[in-house]
Each structure stands twice: as C-alpha cells, then as structure tokens.
Design a protein around this motif. Structure first.
Motif: not given
Length: 210
Positions: A15-16, A29, A31-32, A61, A84, A87-88, A91, A174
């Motif tokens: 995530g980072r 930031d 996504p996985y 991002y 958020k 991004v989820g 991910s 997540l």
C-alpha cells in the motif's frame, strides 16, 4: 499536477512506496497490484501518478501502468467512490479483471471486495460502462491490451521477520476482517514464502478471476 514520477525506490510496503527523485522523497499510496510490480529497494522505479488535494490532506497515488492510473481517475468520478475505495478496487482486481466485470455486468466479483456492497457494485457497473470508453484506445482495444498484461512473478524478498503477520496486517488494512485475513493466508502459506507472495496468492484466491 504530478502525472509521473521516476526515481530510486527507497522503501516499499503493501500500500505504500517511498521514491527519491532529485533529492526529494515522495510518499506514494499504491494498490497492491502495483506493489507486486515494484523492483527491489535501491533500484529505479517509474510510477504513473495522480495528485489529490483536499482541505485536510494532499495525497499522491501511484500505479505501475498508465492504464491503472487512468482507470483510477475514472473510478473516483463515480458517485460514492473516493480514492481509498478506488485503491481498494485496484488492489483486489487488476485492470483487465475490472474491465471484464464491467463487460459482463458481474456484480458478484465486486461485492467480494471490502467496502463494496451490492448497491455500490451496481452503481460502479452502470457508471463505468459509460465511462470506460474514455480510456486510451477505446473499450475494445483496452480489453485486448489488458488481457495481454503479464501476471506478476513470485516475490522473493520478505518485508519483515514474520511474512505471515505482515501479509495478514496488509489484508486487514485493505478492509478484510482479521479472521478472513488469517484464514486466507493460512490457505496459501508455505515455508519460505515472502509476505508479497502471500498477499498476492491470498487475494487471487479471495477474488475470482472472472
């Protein structure tokens, strides 16, 4: 607006990422799905970025491909979808998987993602069906290009002393419940696996390919 950043990868975690460019360290930031494509720490990395400014925060991002970044920008335009949640979504689903969901009107795959209920999934499919054509190359070309996107290779470097705990914490961050995270990791865990590999396989099992 910061649209792309290229520099040395200083730190990475689910995530980072921290990227040093021209003497400045940019916290990004991610996504996985992008995390799995990051090089080793100390190597050069390029991320396509979106800079978001709010009254209480400024966030950068980053994404491994322009397609992911452009899809993120379309997702945050959907009613009720913020950065958020976007991004989820990216991910849990790769870009080509999300495109297939839109093509097939598949709400089942979307509701398996944390934070996505049936109404949100239906709204995503309706609004993205109208917007997906805005992506470069058009809907049909995009689907073909995305299908050819290679799967990330297995990670080989552990991020911490206990990869299983790292992986479980990442899934909880997540949005998955602790019990769900622990169960998902235990199903795929094998001796010597890194946290990156554990997260990737757990998410792959939790979200059907479609």
């Amino acid at each position: 607006m910061i649209g792309r950043i290229r520099g040395v990868l200083v730190e990475k975690a689910p995530g980072r990422a921290l990227v040093e460019c021209a003497g400045l360290g940019y916290e990004v930031d991610i996504p996985y799905t992008t995390f799995f494509h990051l090089p080793e720490v100390g190597q050069e990395v390029t991320l396509h970025t979106h800079f978001a400014v709010r009254e209480d925060a400024q966030s950068l991002y980053g994404f491994a491909s322009k397609l992911d970044r452009d899809l993120f920008r379309l997702l945050i335009k959907v009613s009720g979808v913020g950065p958020k949640l976007a991004v989820g979504l990216l991910s849990g689903l790769e870009a080509r998987q999300f495109i297939r969901c839109v093509e097939a009107r598949d709400t089942n795959a979307l509701v398996k993602l944390p934070g996505v209920g049936k109404k949100t999934a239906e709204r995503l499919l309706i609004e993205m069906a109208d917007r997906i054509g805005q992506l470069e190359g058009g809907f049909q070309h995009l689907s073909q290009a995305a299908t050819g996107h290679s799967e990330p290779g297995p990670a080989v470097v552990a991020l911490g002393p206990d990869p299983r705990e790292e992986a479980e914490a990442a899934l909880i961050a997540l949005g998955y419940k602790p019990q769900e995270a622990a169960k998902a990791i235990s199903k795929v865990a094998e001796e010597g696996m890194s946290s990156e590999a554990l997260i990737r396989l757990a998410l792959k099992n939790m979200i059907p390919a479609g």
